[in-house]
Design a protein around this motif. Structure first.
Motif, PDB file in Angstrom:
ATOM      1  N   GLY A 133      17.081  15.226 -15.420  1.00 52.71           N
ATOM      2  CA  GLY A 133      16.998  13.971 -14.694  1.00 52.71           C
ATOM      3  C   GLY A 133      17.585  14.151 -13.309  1.00 52.71           C
ATOM      4  N   GLN A 134      16.924  13.602 -12.307  1.00 50.26           N
ATOM      5  CA  GLN A 134      17.431  13.737 -10.947  1.00 50.26           C
ATOM      6  C   GLN A 134      17.018  12.518 -10.122  1.00 50.26           C
ATOM      7  OE1 GLN A 134      13.999  17.042 -10.288  1.00 50.26           O
ATOM      8  NE2 GLN A 134      15.584  17.038  -8.752  1.00 50.26           N
ATOM      9  N   GLY A 135      17.802  12.230  -9.099  1.00 50.05           N
ATOM     10  CA  GLY A 135      17.510  11.107  -8.225  1.00 50.05           C
ATOM     11  C   GLY A 135      17.986  11.383  -6.818  1.00 50.05           C
ATOM     12  N   GLU A 136      17.351  10.709  -5.865  1.00 46.88           N
ATOM     13  CA  GLU A 136      17.709  10.885  -4.462  1.00 46.88           C
ATOM     14  C   GLU A 136      17.431   9.587  -3.715  1.00 46.88           C
ATOM     15  OE1 GLU A 136      16.826  14.658  -2.200  1.00 46.88           O
ATOM     16  OE2 GLU A 136      15.442  13.295  -1.163  1.00 46.88           O
ATOM     17  N   TYR A 137      18.280   9.294  -2.742  1.00 44.73           N
ATOM     18  CA  TYR A 137      18.101   8.098  -1.926  1.00 44.73           C
ATOM     19  C   TYR A 137      18.359   8.467  -0.463  1.00 44.73           C
ATOM     20  CZ  TYR A 137      18.060   3.152  -0.714  1.00 44.73           C
ATOM     21  OH  TYR A 137      17.723   1.929  -0.188  1.00 44.73           O
ATOM     22  N   ILE A 138      17.496   7.968   0.414  1.00 38.38           N
ATOM     23  CA  ILE A 138      17.605   8.253   1.844  1.00 38.38           C
ATOM     24  C   ILE A 138      17.979   6.972   2.584  1.00 38.38           C
ATOM     25  CG2 ILE A 138      16.374   9.013   3.913  1.00 38.38           C
ATOM     26  CD1 ILE A 138      14.613  10.719   2.109  1.00 38.38           C
ATOM     27  N   LEU A 139      19.061   7.033   3.348  1.00 39.19           N
ATOM     28  CA  LEU A 139      19.498   5.910   4.165  1.00 39.19           C
ATOM     29  C   LEU A 139      19.207   6.222   5.623  1.00 39.19           C
ATOM     30  CD1 LEU A 139      21.989   6.575   1.887  1.00 39.19           C
ATOM     31  CD2 LEU A 139      22.566   4.257   2.621  1.00 39.19           C
ATOM     32  N   THR A 140      18.841   5.198   6.371  1.00 37.33           N
ATOM     33  CA  THR A 140      18.567   5.384   7.796  1.00 37.33           C
ATOM     34  C   THR A 140      19.330   4.343   8.596  1.00 37.33           C
ATOM     35  OG1 THR A 140      16.586   4.025   7.548  1.00 37.33           O
ATOM     36  CG2 THR A 140      16.290   6.427   7.465  1.00 37.33           C
ATOM     37  N   PRO A 141      20.659   4.460   8.646  1.00 35.80           N
ATOM     38  CA  PRO A 141      21.451   3.507   9.440  1.00 35.80           C
ATOM     39  C   PRO A 141      21.200   3.712  10.924  1.00 35.80           C
ATOM     40  CG  PRO A 141      22.823   5.296   8.670  1.00 35.80           C
ATOM     41  CD  PRO A 141      21.485   5.491   8.024  1.00 35.80           C
ATOM     42  N   ASN A 186       6.400  16.745 -19.715  1.00 36.15           N
ATOM     43  CA  ASN A 186       6.200  15.308 -19.554  1.00 36.15           C
ATOM     44  C   ASN A 186       7.156  14.783 -18.496  1.00 36.15           C
ATOM     45  OD1 ASN A 186       4.266  14.786 -21.863  1.00 36.15           O
ATOM     46  ND2 ASN A 186       5.973  15.717 -22.975  1.00 36.15           N
ATOM     47  N   ARG A 187       6.639  13.874 -17.667  1.00 36.37           N
ATOM     48  CA  ARG A 187       7.433  13.386 -16.535  1.00 36.37           C
ATOM     49  C   ARG A 187       7.238  11.890 -16.365  1.00 36.37           C
ATOM     50  NH1 ARG A 187       5.853  13.264 -10.601  1.00 36.37           N
ATOM     51  NH2 ARG A 187       3.904  14.218 -11.297  1.00 36.37           N
ATOM     52  N   ILE A 188       8.320  11.205 -16.043  1.00 33.29           N
ATOM     53  CA  ILE A 188       8.281   9.814 -15.598  1.00 33.29           C
ATOM     54  C   ILE A 188       9.075   9.738 -14.303  1.00 33.29           C
ATOM     55  CG2 ILE A 188      10.241   9.211 -17.105  1.00 33.29           C
ATOM     56  CD1 ILE A 188       9.049   6.363 -17.204  1.00 33.29           C
ATOM     57  N   GLU A 189       8.491   9.107 -13.290  1.00 29.20           N
ATOM     58  CA  GLU A 189       9.122   9.102 -11.976  1.00 29.20           C
ATOM     59  C   GLU A 189       8.877   7.771 -11.278  1.00 29.20           C
ATOM     60  OE1 GLU A 189       9.009  11.610  -7.742  1.00 29.20           O
ATOM     61  OE2 GLU A 189       8.109  12.439  -9.569  1.00 29.20           O
ATOM     62  N   LEU A 190       9.905   7.270 -10.640  1.00 29.15           N
ATOM     63  CA  LEU A 190       9.817   6.103  -9.774  1.00 29.15           C
ATOM     64  C   LEU A 190      10.201   6.561  -8.374  1.00 29.15           C
ATOM     65  CD1 LEU A 190       9.461   3.018  -9.418  1.00 29.15           C
ATOM     66  CD2 LEU A 190      11.918   2.797  -9.872  1.00 29.15           C
ATOM     67  N   ARG A 191       9.314   6.286  -7.402  1.00 31.22           N
ATOM     68  CA  ARG A 191       9.591   6.796  -6.067  1.00 31.22           C
ATOM     69  C   ARG A 191       9.027   5.859  -5.000  1.00 31.22           C
ATOM     70  NH1 ARG A 191       5.217  11.829  -5.762  1.00 31.22           N
ATOM     71  NH2 ARG A 191       3.382  10.549  -5.288  1.00 31.22           N
ATOM     72  N   LYS A 192       9.598   5.984  -3.819  1.00 29.53           N
ATOM     73  CA  LYS A 192       9.069   5.351  -2.633  1.00 29.53           C
ATOM     74  C   LYS A 192       9.082   6.395  -1.543  1.00 29.53           C
ATOM     75  CE  LYS A 192       9.464   1.433   0.512  1.00 29.53           C
ATOM     76  NZ  LYS A 192      10.240   0.228   0.893  1.00 29.53           N
ATOM     77  N   GLU A 197       0.828  -1.211   0.000  1.00 26.95           N
ATOM     78  CA  GLU A 197       0.000   0.000   0.000  1.00 26.95           C
ATOM     79  C   GLU A 197       0.862   1.262   0.000  1.00 26.95           C
ATOM     80  OE1 GLU A 197      -2.577  -0.941   3.317  1.00 26.95           O
ATOM     81  OE2 GLU A 197      -4.051  -1.797   1.939  1.00 26.95           O
ATOM     82  N   LEU A 198       0.798   2.087   1.052  1.00 22.21           N
ATOM     83  CA  LEU A 198       1.553   3.358   1.056  1.00 22.21           C
ATOM     84  C   LEU A 198       3.059   3.146   0.967  1.00 22.21           C
ATOM     85  CD1 LEU A 198      -0.281   5.555   3.734  1.00 22.21           C
ATOM     86  CD2 LEU A 198      -0.216   5.905   1.264  1.00 22.21           C
ATOM     87  N   GLU A 199       3.521   1.977   1.411  1.00 24.49           N
ATOM     88  CA  GLU A 199       4.949   1.708   1.396  1.00 24.49           C
ATOM     89  C   GLU A 199       5.425   1.127   0.070  1.00 24.49           C
ATOM     90  OE1 GLU A 199       7.016   2.622   3.918  1.00 24.49           O
ATOM     91  OE2 GLU A 199       5.148   3.592   4.525  1.00 24.49           O
ATOM     92  N   SER A 200       4.520   0.970  -0.873  1.00 21.04           N
ATOM     93  CA  SER A 200       4.895   0.403  -2.165  1.00 21.04           C
ATOM     94  C   SER A 200       5.651   1.417  -3.006  1.00 21.04           C
ATOM     95  CB  SER A 200       3.643  -0.039  -2.919  1.00 21.04           C
ATOM     96  OG  SER A 200       3.950  -0.364  -4.267  1.00 21.04           O
ATOM     97  N   PRO A 201       6.672   0.975  -3.740  1.00 24.34           N
ATOM     98  CA  PRO A 201       7.248   1.865  -4.763  1.00 24.34           C
ATOM     99  C   PRO A 201       6.166   2.252  -5.768  1.00 24.34           C
ATOM    100  CG  PRO A 201       8.648  -0.049  -4.401  1.00 24.34           C
ATOM    101  CD  PRO A 201       7.365  -0.329  -3.678  1.00 24.34           C
ATOM    102  N   GLU A 202       6.269   3.449  -6.281  1.00 26.37           N
ATOM    103  CA  GLU A 202       5.223   3.992  -7.140  1.00 26.37           C
ATOM    104  C   GLU A 202       5.833   4.521  -8.428  1.00 26.37           C
ATOM    105  OE1 GLU A 202       1.986   7.491  -6.431  1.00 26.37           O
ATOM    106  OE2 GLU A 202       2.202   6.015  -4.808  1.00 26.37           O
ATOM    107  N   LEU A 203       5.265   4.130  -9.554  1.00 27.19           N
ATOM    108  CA  LEU A 203       5.684   4.630 -10.859  1.00 27.19           C
ATOM    109  C   LEU A 203       4.653   5.641 -11.335  1.00 27.19           C
ATOM    110  CD1 LEU A 203       7.566   4.435 -13.386  1.00 27.19           C
ATOM    111  CD2 LEU A 203       5.997   2.660 -14.237  1.00 27.19           C
ATOM    112  N   ILE A 204       5.131   6.799 -11.781  1.00 26.92           N
ATOM    113  CA  ILE A 204       4.230   7.875 -12.189  1.00 26.92           C
ATOM    114  C   ILE A 204       4.561   8.299 -13.613  1.00 26.92           C
ATOM    115  CG2 ILE A 204       3.432  10.217 -11.687  1.00 26.92           C
ATOM    116  CD1 ILE A 204       4.419   9.790  -8.812  1.00 26.92           C
ATOM    117  N   LEU A 205       3.530   8.383 -14.427  1.00 26.57           N
ATOM    118  CA  LEU A 205       3.635   8.952 -15.762  1.00 26.57           C
ATOM    119  C   LEU A 205       2.705  10.158 -15.797  1.00 26.57           C
ATOM    120  CD1 LEU A 205       3.358   5.678 -17.900  1.00 26.57           C
ATOM    121  CD2 LEU A 205       5.439   6.797 -17.090  1.00 26.57           C
TER     122      LEU A 205
END
Length: 941
Positions: free
Chosen positions: A568-576, A414-420, A379-387
């Protein structure tokens, strides 16, 4: 400053290194979910979710979602509270992927209101920078006629209207009708017009029905947002169709023939397991209104002719009546005895903007988005693909160096995005624009004059008419004439002549009008081309249409612009375990300007491209509950400039849950825009030129004017302009946020900015000289350039919100901004363009039950806001530089909701008292805009 940069870079590196040795925390449970209104299904913003029997808790965000980390073990009890709703307890025996919690509206009246239920989240309180927000409720209940104008009521925010369809938001000074120092994002996508390098307000924006919230990150913010996040970031977030489903529609009508219609539809589909896997939304919005006319016919500030000059003056919104040396006899010390007596300085017949501009403003916006959950079970925690795809089209007036009529301008995005959520995103988008039939009204006026008669010929006709027709009449009226005295000396009584000219001022005005009419006609005394093209005639319209349909490289004034931006841009969050959050990211951007030589240096087969990229890393660490340390370091590289680093660091101390003290250092860069680098635009009096390679051998305007009086070469002063380079800012900020008496929220802050290599422009003259020393092939250039000095600014902002008696709130804010020092030896004009003092006062109520005897209204509301702005000097182009007087604006709206019918009726007015005010010099006077709107909102489960 370089030493300072190195110092902060080393400090941040040390922070990152030190954080690696921090001890790991104890194991925690993570609870996630969403809180909704049980009746309407709408997410509740700012609801409190707390673990019973402990101090652990959080509040829901703008989607109604929450994430709560707790050390409690199962079973446990969650307490959910929200002002105006009944408290509710939920017993949890095991972890769930997503909790769906609902609250019922309370039927009892509360005497007091706790502030934590009033949409000010813990995240906003603890933010290290100044962040102003407008949430879903504030958007609906703004006192302005639309949410974008409503941003002007927030603390420290300046809003400038160049027209009814083009509004500019800015913070902390250096305001401009070309807002290149602010970044505007919609769902993380840069909303700029690629060829202009800045956003056209909400022209290519999101319809109001789809806007979830707006955050204004005030101040230098390049560390996470990249170049151009110089003075701040305007970040809009739209509604997720998984969370906001249903049909919404609105119709708004008002003064100035305003009509706005908006439609939103969103829905989702479920898989065989009953989980939502696909959602979509579609938006459509159409706006039209009669624009505010720019009708300032006073002399441009600082020009030579006052509004009592018999030979007219250079009016602000009249084009083609500017100063011309052949029309100036005021410098001749012997002008009184000659036949040109009384001429002094006169101005050519120009064209009013209202005769040249299309004021029928229109804006059509449409967009669609398709969301796919790649793992629906989460559900809310699922990765999401957006067009997603957006379209914008319309007609409005844009003010830059000139006033421009944007007709039929088109945008495609126009945008394509993969996010969590709160984990990562990978986003690619493109923006394409087409300038349509847009043109330059100022240059159009000059072209029409040129087709009728050259300036030199017009001046000659004017002065000859004066000599042959007016001067004889002056002598008959006993105007003093020279005579020879007994010593055979030529004598002239200047005092009598001045007195005569003053006595016959009305006659001088009439004679100048006659000379003007004569010069406007063809073939008066010399062979010329055409009569003046009189606005409103078929002859005028034919020539006007011809000029505005031809490109400026073809003798017309239409500019061709089909530029594109790819990003194009990307970001990743780590929580060690040893760090609360580590964020890493990067972006790459390609500009492809395309103007066929009408705007940029891309004539013939030349194609311009500009590539830039950047990477960044940031960390956040909480030490117990009281201390939060964060740091960020970003590196950016543009193909034409060196590597640039923008560090940032902040410390927030919260001794208890109601007090937050913050200190921060942040920095930003702004790469020269495409126009700063590649511009090549002839606007009539001057050629505007980009400056990648430097410019040599220009003469200062002042020295050239002196030279023309006596042709003495020692009067000329030449100068060179170094290649333009990025500008930089460093910001130091401290602030304090607190809650008093459980109902008063106070936020105050102080900042100090240090700017280097500030980008502006130099004006110079390039010319050859014939053997006699007379100038030939003369061209005036306006060249992009950097300041040679360090510029500093500072400011204070204070805001307060008082919530009381369940339904009501009082708000107020004050801002002080100052440019600390001006440098008279620096040719760069800083254009601070910001009032030193301004404030807002507001009073609002929502969801108020109203018993009218015959019937009862369960939910009514109102919002009143008064804004006061101190006068200031607005520095734009030479034609549009002048004083903006003090002004005050009163906005008001009242609304009533009919929940069973899903309807909301709203009536109000921006500038209720119709106080005609200027917000930009050269722009229109803004008056009242009253409106009535009806919104239908059916929420689908």
């Amino acid at each position: 400053m370089d030493h300072l940069n190195k110092h902060w870079t080393r400090l941040l590196c040390c922070l990152f290194f030190f954080s690696g040795f921090l001890a790991a925390g104890t194991a925690q449970q993570t609870l996630r979910g969403i809180v909704k209104d049980a009746a309407s299904g709408e997410p509740l913003i700012g609801a409190n979710v707390q673990v019973a029997g402990g101090a652990e808790g959080t509040v829901t965000d703008f989607d109604g979602a929450f994430e709560l980390k707790t050390e409690a073990s199962f079973p446990m009890t969650l307490l959910v509270t929200y002002v105006g709703y009944d408290d509710r307890s939920y017993e949890l025996t095991e972890a769930a992927k997503e909790l769906k919690l609902e609250l019922n509206f309370s039927s009892t009246t509360l005497i007091t209101t706790e502030i934590r239920g009033q949409r000010i989240s813990e995240k906003q309180k603890a933010a290290p920078l100044t962040v102003e927000s407008m949430d879903l409720l504030a958007i609906r209940q703004t006192s302005a006629d639309n949410f974008y104008d409503g941003l002007g009521t927030l603390k420290g925010v300046d809003i400038t209207a160049a027209s009814i369809g083009f509004k500019i938001i800015n913070t902390r000074g250096f305001n401009s009708t070309s807002p290149v120092r602010s970044l505007q994002l919609i769902d993380g996508v840069d909303n700029q017009a690629p060829g202009l390098n800045f956003s056209l307000g909400n022209f290519l924006g999101s319809p109001e029905l789809d806007v979830l919230k707006v955050d204004l990150i005030v101040g230098a913010s390049s560390a996470f947002y990249g170049p151009n996040a110089f003075n701040g970031v305007i970040s809009m977030e739209t509604k997720n169709p998984f969370l906001h489903k249903g049909l919404a529609a609105s119709i708004k009508v008002g003064e100035r023939s305003m009509t706005e219609a908006t439609l939103r539809w969103a829905n989702s589909a479920r898989n065989k397991a009953g989980k939502e896997w696909f959602a979509y939304k579609m938006n459509f919005s159409y706006f039209r209104a009669r624009d505010w006319e720019a009708e300032n016919y006073e002399p441009v500030d600082g020009t030579r002719s006052a509004n009592d000059n018999p030979g007219r003056w250079d009016a602000v919104n009249v084009y083609g009546d500017e100063y011309f040396s052949a029309n100036d006899y005021s410098q001749d010390s012997f002008w009184l005895p000659k036949a040109q007596a009384g001429l002094r300085l006169f101005h050519r017949t120009g064209y009013r903007e209202i005769d040249l501009v299309d004021y029928d403003s229109e804006n059509l916006k449409a967009n669609a988005a398709f969301h796919f959950r790649l793992n629906p079970a989460k559900e809310l925690e699922s990765p999401e693909l957006i067009l997603a795809s957006s379209f914008g089209n319309g007609t409005t007036v844009y003010q830059g160096d000139n006033r421009f009529s944007l007709r039929g301008i088109l945008f495609f995005q126009n945008r394509i995005e993969l996010r969590k959520k709160d984990k990562f995103f990978l986003r690619f988008y493109s923006t394409n624009e087409d300038a349509g039939n847009s043109y330059d009204p100022y240059f159009t006026a000059l072209r029409m004059q040129e087709l009728a008669k050259k300036n030199e010929d017009w001046a000659t006709d004017y002065s000859k008419y004066w000599q042959t027709q007016v001067y004889p009449d002056m002598k008959q009226l006993e105007y003093p004439v020279p005579y020879v005295n007994a010593q055979f000396q030529l004598v002239f009584d200047y005092d009598d002549a001045f007195e005569w000219l003053e006595d016959y001022r009305d006659s001088l005005v009439q004679w100048h009008m006659q000379a003007q009419n004569a010069a406007d006609q063809a073939n008066v005394l010399i062979s010329t081309t055409n009569d003046y093209y009189q606005p409103g005639t078929e002859r005028f319209q034919t020539v006007f249409d011809s000029i505005t349909s031809l490109k400026n490289t073809e003798g017309g004034t239409r500019f061709f612009d089909r530029s594109a931006l790819y990003h194009g841009q990307g970001e990743y969050i780590l929580t060690p375990s040893w760090m609360n959050k580590i964020t890493v990211g990067g972006s790459a951007r390609l500009y492809r300007p395309y103007s066929e030589g009408t705007v940029f240096k891309d004539t013939a087969d030349v194609r311009i491209s500009n590539f830039e990229y950047g990477v960044y890393a940031g960390m956040e660490k909480k030490f117990t509950r009281k201390w939060t340390l964060s740091g960020t370091l970003r590196m950016d590289k543009n193909q034409n400039f060196d590597y640039l680093f923008t560090p940032a660091a902040s410390l927030v101390w919260s001794p208890n849950e109601i007090n937050y003290l913050r200190a921060s250092f942040s920095s930003a860069i702004r790469n020269p825009t495409l126009t700063d680098q590649y511009l090549n635009l002839n606007v009539g009096p001057a050629v505007l030129i980009g400056n990648l390679d430097g410019f040599e051998g220009l003469y200062t305007v002042e020295s050239f004017i002196d030279y023309t009086y006596n042709l003495q070469t020692d009067k000329l002063v030449s100068f060179n302009v170094a290649p333009v380079r990025p500008e930089k800012v460093r910001t130091f900020e401290v602030g304090y946020r607190t809650t008093l008496f459980d109902r008063l929220y106070v936020d105050m802050g102080y900042y100090f900015n240090i700017y280097r290599d500030f980008i502006g422009y130099n004006i110079g003259i390039d010319t050859d000289f014939d053997p006699s020393g007379f100038p030939t092939n003369l061209t005036v250039y306006r060249v992009a350039a950097n300041s040679i000095n360090e510029v500093t600014t500072q400011g204070v902002s204070v805001g307060a919100n008082l919530y009381f008696a369940r339904y009501y709130s009082l708000s107020g804010n004050y801002s002080w901004n100052r440019l600390n020092k001006a440098f008279p030896d620096d040719p760069i004009i800083p254009a601070f363009n910001t009032p030193e003092h301004k404030y807002n006062l507001g009073f609002s109520g929502r969801d108020i039950p109203l018993d009218l005897g015959i019937f009862r209204l369960e939910k009514t509301g109102f919002n009143i806001n008064y804004k006061w702005v101190e006068g200031f000097t607005f520095e734009g182009s030479p034609q549009f530089t002048g004083n903006i007087p003090d002004y005050g604006l009163l906005d008001l709206q009242v609304n009533v909701s009919f929940p069973k019918q899903n309807l909301n009726l709203k009536a109000g007015a921006s500038n209720l008292l119709d106080n005609k005010i200027y917000q930009t010099y050269g722009g229109p006077r803004i008056g009242r805009l009253a409106y009535v709107s009806l919104v239908y909102n059916w929420v689908k489960d």
